[in-house]
Design a protein around this motif. Structure first.
Motif, PDB file in Angstrom:
ATOM      1  N   ARG A  95       3.466   6.158  -8.183  1.00 21.61           N
ATOM      2  CA  ARG A  95       2.094   6.173  -8.691  1.00 21.61           C
ATOM      3  C   ARG A  95       1.917   7.063  -9.914  1.00 21.61           C
ATOM      4  O   ARG A  95       1.216   6.701 -10.860  1.00 21.61           O
ATOM      5  CB  ARG A  95       1.179   6.643  -7.554  1.00 21.61           C
ATOM      6  N   ASP A  96       2.553   8.228  -9.894  1.00 16.27           N
ATOM      7  CA  ASP A  96       2.282   9.234 -10.924  1.00 16.27           C
ATOM      8  C   ASP A  96       3.411   9.443 -11.916  1.00 16.27           C
ATOM      9  O   ASP A  96       3.253  10.227 -12.844  1.00 16.27           O
ATOM     10  CB  ASP A  96       1.954  10.581 -10.249  1.00 16.27           C
ATOM     11  N   HIS A  97       4.541   8.768 -11.711  1.00 19.35           N
ATOM     12  CA  HIS A  97       5.694   9.023 -12.587  1.00 19.35           C
ATOM     13  C   HIS A  97       6.329   7.704 -12.996  1.00 19.35           C
ATOM     14  O   HIS A  97       7.272   7.233 -12.357  1.00 19.35           O
ATOM     15  CB  HIS A  97       6.702   9.924 -11.866  1.00 19.35           C
ATOM     16  N   GLU A  98       5.828   7.128 -14.045  1.00 21.74           N
ATOM     17  CA  GLU A  98       6.346   5.826 -14.493  1.00 21.74           C
ATOM     18  C   GLU A  98       7.823   5.893 -14.835  1.00 21.74           C
ATOM     19  O   GLU A  98       8.545   4.905 -14.713  1.00 21.74           O
ATOM     20  CB  GLU A  98       5.532   5.351 -15.704  1.00 21.74           C
ATOM     21  N   GLU A  99       8.279   7.085 -15.237  1.00 23.27           N
ATOM     22  CA  GLU A  99       9.682   7.231 -15.608  1.00 23.27           C
ATOM     23  C   GLU A  99      10.608   7.049 -14.413  1.00 23.27           C
ATOM     24  O   GLU A  99      11.824   6.865 -14.574  1.00 23.27           O
ATOM     25  CB  GLU A  99       9.923   8.598 -16.262  1.00 23.27           C
ATOM     26  N   ASN A 100      10.077   7.097 -13.191  1.00 23.26           N
ATOM     27  CA  ASN A 100      10.910   6.939 -11.991  1.00 23.26           C
ATOM     28  C   ASN A 100      11.167   5.483 -11.631  1.00 23.26           C
ATOM     29  O   ASN A 100      12.043   5.197 -10.799  1.00 23.26           O
ATOM     30  CB  ASN A 100      10.234   7.613 -10.788  1.00 23.26           C
ATOM     31  N   LEU A 101      10.390   4.571 -12.183  1.00 23.56           N
ATOM     32  CA  LEU A 101      10.388   3.204 -11.678  1.00 23.56           C
ATOM     33  C   LEU A 101      11.752   2.523 -11.759  1.00 23.56           C
ATOM     34  O   LEU A 101      12.105   1.737 -10.877  1.00 23.56           O
ATOM     35  CB  LEU A 101       9.341   2.369 -12.415  1.00 23.56           C
ATOM     36  N   ALA A 102      12.510   2.803 -12.783  1.00 29.41           N
ATOM     37  CA  ALA A 102      13.818   2.147 -12.915  1.00 29.41           C
ATOM     38  C   ALA A 102      14.782   2.593 -11.822  1.00 29.41           C
ATOM     39  O   ALA A 102      15.612   1.812 -11.358  1.00 29.41           O
ATOM     40  CB  ALA A 102      14.402   2.436 -14.300  1.00 29.41           C
ATOM     41  N   ALA A 103      14.661   3.855 -11.381  1.00 35.44           N
ATOM     42  CA  ALA A 103      15.645   4.424 -10.454  1.00 35.44           C
ATOM     43  C   ALA A 103      15.170   4.507  -9.018  1.00 35.44           C
ATOM     44  O   ALA A 103      15.970   4.779  -8.118  1.00 35.44           O
ATOM     45  CB  ALA A 103      16.037   5.831 -10.928  1.00 35.44           C
TER      46      ALA A 103
ATOM     47  N   LEU B  61       0.832  -1.198   0.000  1.00 35.26           N
ATOM     48  CA  LEU B  61       0.000   0.000   0.000  1.00 35.26           C
ATOM     49  C   LEU B  61       0.872   1.255   0.000  1.00 35.26           C
ATOM     50  O   LEU B  61       0.529   2.260  -0.629  1.00 35.26           O
ATOM     51  CB  LEU B  61      -0.927   0.006   1.215  1.00 35.26           C
ATOM     52  N   CYS B  62       2.006   1.204   0.710  1.00 40.37           N
ATOM     53  CA  CYS B  62       2.904   2.361   0.725  1.00 40.37           C
ATOM     54  C   CYS B  62       3.487   2.605  -0.663  1.00 40.37           C
ATOM     55  O   CYS B  62       3.647   3.761  -1.092  1.00 40.37           O
ATOM     56  CB  CYS B  62       4.006   2.179   1.759  1.00 40.37           C
ATOM     57  N   GLN B  63       3.801   1.544  -1.366  1.00 42.05           N
ATOM     58  CA  GLN B  63       4.312   1.676  -2.727  1.00 42.05           C
ATOM     59  C   GLN B  63       3.246   2.273  -3.645  1.00 42.05           C
ATOM     60  O   GLN B  63       3.526   3.099  -4.509  1.00 42.05           O
ATOM     61  CB  GLN B  63       4.734   0.303  -3.259  1.00 42.05           C
ATOM     62  N   ASP B  64       1.999   1.835  -3.438  1.00 47.59           N
ATOM     63  CA  ASP B  64       0.905   2.292  -4.293  1.00 47.59           C
ATOM     64  C   ASP B  64       0.604   3.766  -4.093  1.00 47.59           C
ATOM     65  O   ASP B  64       0.322   4.486  -5.049  1.00 47.59           O
ATOM     66  CB  ASP B  64      -0.352   1.464  -4.014  1.00 47.59           C
ATOM     67  N   THR B  65       0.652   4.228  -2.852  1.00 47.34           N
ATOM     68  CA  THR B  65       0.267   5.618  -2.583  1.00 47.34           C
ATOM     69  C   THR B  65       1.404   6.601  -2.809  1.00 47.34           C
ATOM     70  O   THR B  65       1.168   7.804  -2.921  1.00 47.34           O
ATOM     71  CB  THR B  65      -0.254   5.762  -1.139  1.00 47.34           C
TER      72      THR B  65
END
Length: 259
Positions: free
Chosen positions: A158-166, A149-153
């Motif tokens: 949640r709002d910046h897919e470009e951040n997921l790699a880093a 849930l912490c990851q989801d919120t």
């Protein structure tokens, strides 16, 4: 007392779908997961939802209830507006699989990126000794049930897919903090500076301490105050404090500092 409650549930696959409304019988004291099970038994046997323990300890039934990340098994109907539908949607931060089920594989990939505990040299398992105060500091983080849930919120996920790699997200930065606080972790002796790694590898800088992760944690872990902020402080010390830098260079101090 029995009443009828309206459930509005997202139905679909692969991100494509629409809301469907159902009227379901509800009893006093029930939680949202009770209604979902009754709905599956009476009207929608093909509804996809994850659950396991129904006791708030497995983290499986994570979803969004009226737009807020929650555990379905811990969300009482009495806590929701009785004159409004109960709106159920999948975790928005992760790819939709079907109905309320999402692909949370991102979290397991990030877990593998965090180096494990490094045993102290010269001590065998069973010979470790720690002060109770040190045990208590990291024990809070061990309560995590990985409901994500912490990851989801977290808006950085949640709002910046470009951040997921880093960006590892609050759950795994908390894991880094737990290991960095561990008095027996010998990572520094292998050349691994966990606080610096949190900043440079796991994206600690993306966190702007809004405390949204703490607010949704069903275990009431103070993720921001007790893990992320102290980790930021230690990362800043090790990178910018000239005394820490000098001590590390001449071997007077290890990579660890007292937070």
């Amino acid at each position: 007392m029995t009443e009828r409650r309206e459930l509005r549930i997202w139905r679909g696959e692969g991100g494509e779908g629409a809301f469907a409304s159902y009227l379901v019988e509800a009893e006093d004291g029930e939680v949202v997961l009770d209604l979902v099970h009754r709905l599956q038994a009476t009207q929608a046997p093909d509804l996809a939802v994850r659950w396991n323990c129904k006791a708030g300890k497995c983290g499986s039934c994570s979803a969004e209830v009226n737009g807020r990340p929650r555990l379905l098994c811990m969300t009482r109907l009495s806590a929701l507006p009785p004159d409004q539908p109960v709106v159920l949607t999948p975790l928005r931060a992760f790819p939709s699989v079907r109905d309320l089920v999402t692909d949370v594989g991102f979290n397991y990939a990030k877990a593998r990126e965090v180096p494990a505990f490094v045993p102290p040299p010269g001590l065998a398992p069973g010979e470790y000794r720690m002060q109770q105060e040190d045990v208590a500091r990291s024990q809070e983080f061990r309560k995590c049930i990985e409901c994500f849930l912490c990851q989801d919120t977290c808006h950085a996920v949640r709002d910046h897919e470009e951040n997921l790699a880093a960006f590892a997200g609050p759950r795994f930065l908390m894991r880094v903090a737990e290991l960095d606080l561990h008095p027996l972790d010998a990572a520094a002796e292998t050349g691994l500076d966990r606080a610096r790694s949190a900043q440079e590898v796991h994206g600690l800088g993306y966190c702007n301490i809004t405390k949204c992760c703490t607010e949704v944690c069903p275990e009431h872990i103070r993720i921001t105050d007790n893990a992320l902020i102290p980790l930021k402080e230690r990362a800043a010390d090790r990178k910018y404090d000239p005394l820490v830098w000098l001590g590390a260079k001449i071997g007077l101090r290890s990579g660890k500092t007292t937070p």
